[in-house]
Design a protein around this motif. Structure first.
Motif, PDB file in Angstrom:
ATOM      1  N   ILE A 121       1.022  -1.000  -0.161  1.00 40.89           N
ATOM      2  CA  ILE A 121      -0.371   0.619   0.019  1.00 40.89           C
ATOM      3  C   ILE A 121       0.890   1.195  -0.114  1.00 40.89           C
ATOM      4  N   ARG A 122       1.852   0.966   0.735  1.00 40.64           N
ATOM      5  CA  ARG A 122       2.648   2.816   0.769  1.00 40.64           C
ATOM      6  C   ARG A 122       3.429   2.211  -0.297  1.00 40.64           C
ATOM      7  N   LEU A 123       4.219   1.713  -1.141  1.00 49.97           N
ATOM      8  CA  LEU A 123       4.811   1.381  -2.313  1.00 49.97           C
ATOM      9  C   LEU A 123       3.467   2.093  -3.457  1.00 49.97           C
ATOM     10  N   ALA A 124       2.222   1.797  -3.359  1.00 50.76           N
ATOM     11  CA  ALA A 124       1.315   1.966  -4.984  1.00 50.76           C
ATOM     12  C   ALA A 124       1.208   3.173  -4.869  1.00 50.76           C
ATOM     13  N   ARG A 125       1.521   4.024  -2.840  1.00 52.28           N
ATOM     14  CA  ARG A 125       0.490   5.263  -2.655  1.00 52.28           C
ATOM     15  C   ARG A 125       2.224   6.614  -3.362  1.00 52.28           C
ATOM     16  N   GLN A 126       3.071   5.368  -2.771  1.00 54.83           N
ATOM     17  CA  GLN A 126       4.958   6.611  -3.701  1.00 54.83           C
ATOM     18  C   GLN A 126       4.578   6.711  -5.642  1.00 54.83           C
ATOM     19  N   LEU A 127       3.892   5.539  -5.513  1.00 51.97           N
ATOM     20  CA  LEU A 127       4.181   5.433  -7.277  1.00 51.97           C
ATOM     21  C   LEU A 127       3.088   6.174  -7.555  1.00 51.97           C
ATOM     22  N   GLY A 128       1.841   6.547  -6.864  1.00 52.44           N
ATOM     23  CA  GLY A 128       0.617   6.743  -7.722  1.00 52.44           C
ATOM     24  C   GLY A 128       0.016   6.242  -8.568  1.00 52.44           C
ATOM     25  N   GLN A 129      -0.031   4.164  -8.088  1.00 48.66           N
ATOM     26  CA  GLN A 129      -0.678   3.167  -8.557  1.00 48.66           C
ATOM     27  C   GLN A 129      -1.622   2.360  -7.581  1.00 48.66           C
ATOM     28  N   LEU A 130      -2.940   3.484  -8.493  1.00 48.28           N
ATOM     29  CA  LEU A 130      -4.151   3.069  -8.190  1.00 48.28           C
ATOM     30  C   LEU A 130      -4.563   1.625  -8.228  1.00 48.28           C
ATOM     31  N   PRO A 131      -4.331   1.068  -9.189  1.00 48.06           N
ATOM     32  CA  PRO A 131      -4.867  -0.446  -9.337  1.00 48.06           C
ATOM     33  C   PRO A 131      -4.244  -1.447  -8.642  1.00 48.06           C
ATOM     34  N   GLY A 132      -2.256  -0.976  -8.698  1.00 44.38           N
ATOM     35  CA  GLY A 132      -1.643  -2.173  -7.428  1.00 44.38           C
ATOM     36  C   GLY A 132      -2.265  -1.939  -6.173  1.00 44.38           C
ATOM     37  N   MET A 133      -3.210  -0.670  -5.715  1.00 39.61           N
ATOM     38  CA  MET A 133      -3.214  -0.322  -4.467  1.00 39.61           C
ATOM     39  C   MET A 133      -4.583  -1.119  -4.205  1.00 39.61           C
ATOM     40  N   ALA A 134      -5.591  -1.786  -5.376  1.00 40.58           N
ATOM     41  CA  ALA A 134      -6.980  -1.667  -4.680  1.00 40.58           C
ATOM     42  C   ALA A 134      -6.119  -3.585  -4.855  1.00 40.58           C
ATOM     43  N   SER A 135      -4.903  -3.936  -4.905  1.00 42.87           N
ATOM     44  CA  SER A 135      -5.063  -5.007  -4.935  1.00 42.87           C
ATOM     45  C   SER A 135      -4.059  -5.791  -3.721  1.00 42.87           C
ATOM     46  N   ALA A 136      -3.316  -4.303  -2.890  1.00 46.75           N
ATOM     47  CA  ALA A 136      -2.976  -4.619  -2.126  1.00 46.75           C
ATOM     48  C   ALA A 136      -3.933  -4.752  -0.715  1.00 46.75           C
ATOM     49  N   LEU A 137      -5.010  -4.026  -0.529  1.00 48.13           N
ATOM     50  CA  LEU A 137      -6.286  -3.536  -0.136  1.00 48.13           C
ATOM     51  C   LEU A 137      -6.492  -5.250   0.110  1.00 48.13           C
ATOM     52  N   ASN A 138      -7.422  -5.438  -1.168  1.00 45.04           N
ATOM     53  CA  ASN A 138      -7.944  -6.642  -0.981  1.00 45.04           C
ATOM     54  C   ASN A 138      -6.838  -7.902  -0.422  1.00 45.04           C
ATOM     55  N   ALA A 139      -5.243  -8.428  -0.648  1.00 50.02           N
ATOM     56  CA  ALA A 139      -4.445  -8.853  -0.208  1.00 50.02           C
ATOM     57  C   ALA A 139      -5.258  -8.463   1.341  1.00 50.02           C
ATOM     58  N   SER A 150      -7.700  -7.396   3.071  1.00 44.80           N
ATOM     59  CA  SER A 150      -8.421  -7.829   3.063  1.00 44.80           C
ATOM     60  C   SER A 150      -8.718  -9.139   3.311  1.00 44.80           C
ATOM     61  N   TRP A 151      -8.414 -10.273   3.049  1.00 45.52           N
ATOM     62  CA  TRP A 151      -8.408 -11.671   2.819  1.00 45.52           C
ATOM     63  C   TRP A 151      -7.378 -12.203   4.548  1.00 45.52           C
ATOM     64  N   ASN A 152      -6.400 -11.611   3.827  1.00 47.40           N
ATOM     65  CA  ASN A 152      -5.591 -11.453   5.487  1.00 47.40           C
ATOM     66  C   ASN A 152      -5.872 -11.617   7.183  1.00 47.40           C
ATOM     67  N   TYR A 153      -7.138 -10.338   7.095  1.00 44.37           N
ATOM     68  CA  TYR A 153      -8.067 -10.301   8.513  1.00 44.37           C
ATOM     69  C   TYR A 153      -8.978 -11.475   8.043  1.00 44.37           C
ATOM     70  N   ASN A 154      -9.158 -11.305   6.618  1.00 49.16           N
ATOM     71  CA  ASN A 154     -10.668 -12.398   7.185  1.00 49.16           C
ATOM     72  C   ASN A 154      -9.913 -13.520   7.907  1.00 49.16           C
ATOM     73  N   SER A 155      -8.697 -14.245   6.571  1.00 51.96           N
ATOM     74  CA  SER A 155      -8.136 -15.339   8.298  1.00 51.96           C
ATOM     75  C   SER A 155      -7.688 -15.730   9.484  1.00 51.96           C
ATOM     76  N   LEU A 156      -8.021 -14.144  10.010  1.00 55.63           N
ATOM     77  CA  LEU A 156      -7.067 -13.980  11.516  1.00 55.63           C
ATOM     78  C   LEU A 156      -8.470 -13.311  11.797  1.00 55.63           C
ATOM     79  N   GLY A 157      -9.677 -13.591  11.511  1.00 57.85           N
ATOM     80  CA  GLY A 157     -11.406 -13.451  11.812  1.00 57.85           C
ATOM     81  C   GLY A 157     -12.228 -12.432  12.241  1.00 57.85           C
ATOM     82  N   LYS A 158     -10.419 -11.584  11.734  1.00 52.66           N
ATOM     83  CA  LYS A 158     -11.454  -9.921  11.913  1.00 52.66           C
ATOM     84  C   LYS A 158     -12.246  -9.258  10.036  1.00 52.66           C
ATOM     85  N   ASP A 159     -13.388 -10.179  10.695  1.00 49.91           N
ATOM     86  CA  ASP A 159     -14.502  -9.473   9.632  1.00 49.91           C
ATOM     87  C   ASP A 159     -14.898  -8.327   9.787  1.00 49.91           C
ATOM     88  N   SER A 160     -15.183  -7.160  10.643  1.00 46.51           N
ATOM     89  CA  SER A 160     -15.163  -6.279  10.133  1.00 46.51           C
ATOM     90  C   SER A 160     -13.719  -4.715   9.598  1.00 46.51           C
TER      91      SER A 160
END
Length: 198
Positions: free
Chosen positions: A46-64, A66-76
């Motif tokens: 996310i930090r690198l995507a912000r630095q590069l101004g790369q929105l698709p990469g930022m969305a992919s990082a946020l998606n990943a 999210s799934w890591n939060y999900n794996s930890l049971g942090k659904d909200s």
């Protein structure tokens, strides 16, 4: 897979889109084996995507992330992060990305027992997959939507979804995709009192 990605990442120290893709792939891969590390890796992406101004990469990082939060049971937290990714996909007018995240949001709302909200996201994603004739995602979306309808006690719609999943999988000769649909169908028939079909 993870070891290979770590090796590639360590060999590519340049702060560019290649490194961003590697970080995103690594964050996604960690979701099932070390979600805490996955969160840290996603944050770096996310930090690198912000630095590069790369929105698709930022969305992919946020998606990943999210799934890591999900794996930890942090659904909200997963839900909140998926919504951030969805906002970016909307800004990019990326219909495919919005549909995939919508499908993921449907799963999150289902996990939170908000079945009405889950069905809305799942139906929207399904409509997109149908329009694109993406049979693999259609069968998964029909099965997920069927399960949501089942929890809403909307058995006729659940039955329709499971039968559509089975038809798609049968047409593709996909026995792996048929297994969960048959399992869900058996439970549905039991709930409907049709034990002879279960």
């Amino acid at each position: 897979m993870v070891d290979s990605l770590v090796k590639q990442l360590n060999a590519h120290m340049t702060a560019d889109s290649v490194r961003l893709d590697l970080l995103n792939d690594l964050a996604w891969s960690y979701r099932t084996i070390d979600p805490a590390k996955g969160l840290r890796t996603a944050d770096e992406a996310i930090r690198l995507a912000r630095q590069l101004g790369q929105l698709p990469g930022m969305a992919s990082a946020l998606n990943a992330k999210s799934w890591n939060y999900n794996s930890l049971g942090k659904d909200s937290l997963a839900l909140s992060t998926f919504n951030q990714a969805l906002t970016i996909r909307r800004q990019l007018k990326d219909s495919a990305g919005m549909a995939k995240i919508g499908y993921n949001l449907g799963i999150m709302y289902f996990n939170l027992a908000d079945y009405r909200q889950a069905s809305i996201y799942q139906q929207d994603a399904l409509t997109f997959f149908e329009n694109k004739r993406d049979s693999t995602r259609m069968s998964s979306a029909y099965n997920a939507l069927g399960l949501t309808y089942q929890y809403l006690a909307d058995y006729p719609h659940a039955l329709e979804c499971y039968l559509k999943t089975l038809a798609i999988c049968e047409n593709k000769n996909d026995s792996t995709g048929m297994a969960p649909a048959f399992s869900n169908l058996g439970i549905l028939y039991k709930n409907m009192g049709k034990l002879d079909k279960a």
